[in-house]
Design a protein around this motif. Structure first.
Motif, PDB file in Angstrom:
ATOM      1  N   GLN A  82       0.851  -1.190   0.000  1.00 17.11           N
ATOM      2  CA  GLN A  82       0.000   0.000   0.000  1.00 17.11           C
ATOM      3  C   GLN A  82       0.887   1.239   0.000  1.00 17.11           C
ATOM      4  O   GLN A  82       1.895   1.306   0.700  1.00 17.11           O
ATOM      5  CB  GLN A  82      -0.902   0.009   1.229  1.00 17.11           C
ATOM      6  CG  GLN A  82      -1.844   1.198   1.269  1.00 17.11           C
ATOM      7  CD  GLN A  82      -2.757   1.181   2.492  1.00 17.11           C
ATOM      8  OE1 GLN A  82      -2.576   0.393   3.407  1.00 17.11           O
ATOM      9  NE2 GLN A  82      -3.731   2.048   2.502  1.00 17.11           N
ATOM     10  N   GLY A  83       0.537   2.225  -0.834  1.00 17.26           N
ATOM     11  CA  GLY A  83       1.304   3.458  -0.929  1.00 17.26           C
ATOM     12  C   GLY A  83       2.333   3.457  -2.050  1.00 17.26           C
ATOM     13  O   GLY A  83       2.885   4.499  -2.377  1.00 17.26           O
ATOM     14  N   THR A  84       2.576   2.285  -2.652  1.00 19.32           N
ATOM     15  CA  THR A  84       3.533   2.209  -3.755  1.00 19.32           C
ATOM     16  C   THR A  84       3.041   3.037  -4.935  1.00 19.32           C
ATOM     17  O   THR A  84       1.873   2.966  -5.295  1.00 19.32           O
ATOM     18  CB  THR A  84       3.714   0.739  -4.221  1.00 19.32           C
ATOM     19  OG1 THR A  84       4.222  -0.036  -3.145  1.00 19.32           O
ATOM     20  CG2 THR A  84       4.651   0.643  -5.416  1.00 19.32           C
ATOM     21  N   VAL A  85       3.931   3.823  -5.541  1.00 22.23           N
ATOM     22  CA  VAL A  85       3.614   4.555  -6.763  1.00 22.23           C
ATOM     23  C   VAL A  85       4.263   3.771  -7.899  1.00 22.23           C
ATOM     24  O   VAL A  85       5.472   3.570  -7.909  1.00 22.23           O
ATOM     25  CB  VAL A  85       4.133   6.006  -6.719  1.00 22.23           C
ATOM     26  CG1 VAL A  85       3.909   6.696  -8.055  1.00 22.23           C
ATOM     27  CG2 VAL A  85       3.444   6.769  -5.602  1.00 22.23           C
ATOM     28  N   ALA A  86       3.421   3.297  -8.821  1.00 24.26           N
ATOM     29  CA  ALA A  86       3.894   2.453  -9.909  1.00 24.26           C
ATOM     30  C   ALA A  86       3.656   3.112 -11.258  1.00 24.26           C
ATOM     31  O   ALA A  86       2.669   3.831 -11.450  1.00 24.26           O
ATOM     32  CB  ALA A  86       3.174   1.098  -9.863  1.00 24.26           C
ATOM     33  N   ALA A  87       4.559   2.845 -12.201  1.00 19.27           N
ATOM     34  CA  ALA A  87       4.377   3.296 -13.579  1.00 19.27           C
ATOM     35  C   ALA A  87       3.328   2.403 -14.230  1.00 19.27           C
ATOM     36  O   ALA A  87       3.299   1.187 -14.018  1.00 19.27           O
ATOM     37  CB  ALA A  87       5.694   3.201 -14.336  1.00 19.27           C
ATOM     38  N   LEU A  88       2.436   3.009 -15.012  1.00 17.93           N
ATOM     39  CA  LEU A  88       1.358   2.282 -15.690  1.00 17.93           C
ATOM     40  C   LEU A  88       1.484   2.498 -17.193  1.00 17.93           C
ATOM     41  O   LEU A  88       1.516   3.630 -17.661  1.00 17.93           O
ATOM     42  CB  LEU A  88       0.001   2.786 -15.192  1.00 17.93           C
ATOM     43  CG  LEU A  88      -0.207   2.763 -13.672  1.00 17.93           C
ATOM     44  CD1 LEU A  88      -1.499   3.470 -13.300  1.00 17.93           C
ATOM     45  CD2 LEU A  88      -0.196   1.336 -13.155  1.00 17.93           C
ATOM     46  N   LYS A  89       1.546   1.398 -17.942  1.00 16.26           N
ATOM     47  CA  LYS A  89       1.712   1.496 -19.392  1.00 16.26           C
ATOM     48  C   LYS A  89       0.393   1.810 -20.081  1.00 16.26           C
ATOM     49  O   LYS A  89       0.316   2.707 -20.906  1.00 16.26           O
ATOM     50  CB  LYS A  89       2.302   0.199 -19.932  1.00 16.26           C
ATOM     51  CG  LYS A  89       2.623   0.233 -21.399  1.00 16.26           C
ATOM     52  CD  LYS A  89       3.398  -0.998 -21.802  1.00 16.26           C
ATOM     53  CE  LYS A  89       3.778  -0.947 -23.241  1.00 16.26           C
ATOM     54  NZ  LYS A  89       4.908  -0.073 -23.498  1.00 16.26           N
ATOM     55  N   CYS A  90      -0.657   1.030 -19.743  1.00 17.03           N
ATOM     56  CA  CYS A  90      -1.959   1.224 -20.380  1.00 17.03           C
ATOM     57  C   CYS A  90      -3.030   0.495 -19.568  1.00 17.03           C
ATOM     58  O   CYS A  90      -2.724  -0.176 -18.594  1.00 17.03           O
ATOM     59  CB  CYS A  90      -1.926   0.713 -21.824  1.00 17.03           C
ATOM     60  SG  CYS A  90      -1.507  -1.038 -21.998  1.00 17.03           S
ATOM     61  N   LYS A  91      -4.292   0.642 -20.012  1.00 13.92           N
ATOM     62  CA  LYS A  91      -5.401  -0.015 -19.315  1.00 13.92           C
ATOM     63  C   LYS A  91      -6.241  -0.789 -20.326  1.00 13.92           C
ATOM     64  O   LYS A  91      -6.247  -0.486 -21.524  1.00 13.92           O
ATOM     65  CB  LYS A  91      -6.257   0.996 -18.570  1.00 13.92           C
ATOM     66  CG  LYS A  91      -6.962   2.010 -19.474  1.00 13.92           C
ATOM     67  CD  LYS A  91      -7.697   3.059 -18.651  1.00 13.92           C
ATOM     68  CE  LYS A  91      -8.233   4.177 -19.546  1.00 13.92           C
ATOM     69  NZ  LYS A  91      -8.822   5.262 -18.761  1.00 13.92           N
ATOM     70  N   LYS A  92      -6.962  -1.811 -19.806  1.00 13.56           N
ATOM     71  CA  LYS A  92      -7.900  -2.563 -20.639  1.00 13.56           C
ATOM     72  C   LYS A  92      -8.982  -3.147 -19.749  1.00 13.56           C
ATOM     73  O   LYS A  92      -8.859  -3.162 -18.525  1.00 13.56           O
ATOM     74  CB  LYS A  92      -7.191  -3.662 -21.423  1.00 13.56           C
ATOM     75  CG  LYS A  92      -6.802  -4.887 -20.611  1.00 13.56           C
ATOM     76  CD  LYS A  92      -6.260  -5.979 -21.530  1.00 13.56           C
ATOM     77  CE  LYS A  92      -6.056  -7.282 -20.785  1.00 13.56           C
ATOM     78  NZ  LYS A  92      -5.617  -8.351 -21.680  1.00 13.56           N
ATOM     79  N   PRO A 126      -3.698   5.755 -20.879  1.00 13.56           N
ATOM     80  CA  PRO A 126      -4.345   5.438 -22.163  1.00 13.56           C
ATOM     81  C   PRO A 126      -4.788   3.979 -22.216  1.00 13.56           C
ATOM     82  O   PRO A 126      -4.288   3.139 -21.470  1.00 13.56           O
ATOM     83  CB  PRO A 126      -3.245   5.703 -23.188  1.00 13.56           C
ATOM     84  CG  PRO A 126      -1.978   5.421 -22.441  1.00 13.56           C
ATOM     85  CD  PRO A 126      -2.252   5.865 -21.025  1.00 13.56           C
ATOM     86  N   TYR A 127      -5.738   3.684 -23.136  1.00 14.71           N
ATOM     87  CA  TYR A 127      -6.129   2.287 -23.368  1.00 14.71           C
ATOM     88  C   TYR A 127      -5.014   1.586 -24.124  1.00 14.71           C
ATOM     89  O   TYR A 127      -4.291   2.207 -24.921  1.00 14.71           O
ATOM     90  CB  TYR A 127      -7.443   2.215 -24.156  1.00 14.71           C
ATOM     91  CG  TYR A 127      -8.656   2.344 -23.263  1.00 14.71           C
ATOM     92  CD1 TYR A 127      -9.188   1.228 -22.612  1.00 14.71           C
ATOM     93  CD2 TYR A 127      -9.266   3.584 -23.068  1.00 14.71           C
ATOM     94  CE1 TYR A 127     -10.303   1.347 -21.797  1.00 14.71           C
ATOM     95  CE2 TYR A 127     -10.372   3.704 -22.242  1.00 14.71           C
ATOM     96  CZ  TYR A 127     -10.887   2.594 -21.616  1.00 14.71           C
ATOM     97  OH  TYR A 127     -11.967   2.709 -20.784  1.00 14.71           O
TER      98      TYR A 127
END
Length: 129
Positions: A82-92, A126-127
């Motif tokens: 909990q609290g981790t900030v993560a890089a996100l590539k995309c969503k689906k 982004p998707y």
């Protein structure tokens, strides 16, 4: 006489070296060359830095499991605290988790998917294509 002349020459060389480097101190304070570089014909502008990936913060009590696919039935790869900030590539769209069908693919070259239900967006994602 020889030592006195040598001292003057060494002093003159030291002053010339300091003046050339822009750090010569005078009685009135520091004297330095203008720190703002003037672009010349051979000077090129550095390329723009790549844009950073979107980020999200894990808000699940006890952390959030990273899965191999966008479903809780797939293999667990690791746990993000909990609290981790993560890089996100995309969503689906994936498995519905507490009313939310979106899943985020991790960015920064990390494998896996996390349920969007337990990630607070810190920037738009982004998707997936």
């Amino acid at each position: 006489m020889y030592v006195s002349g040598m001292r003057r020459m060494v002093s003159a060389c030291a002053i010339a070296a300091l003046a050339g480097s822009g750090i010569l101190l005078t009685a009135g304070g520091a004297s330095a060359a203008d720190p703002t570089p003037v672009p010349g014909p051979a000077q090129q502008t550095a390329p723009a830095a790549p844009t950073a990936e979107p980020q999200g913060k894990v808000v699940a009590n006890g952390g959030l499991w990273v899965h191999q696919e966008a479903t809780t039935a797939s293999q667990r790869l690791n746990l993000l605290p909990q609290g981790t900030v993560a890089a996100l590539k995309c969503k689906k769209t994936g498995q519905n988790v507490d009313g939310n069908k979106l899943w985020y693919k991790l960015g920064a070259g990390k494998p896996g998917w996390v349920s969007a239900r337990y990630v607070q967006n810190l920037s738009p994602v982004p998707y997936c294509k």
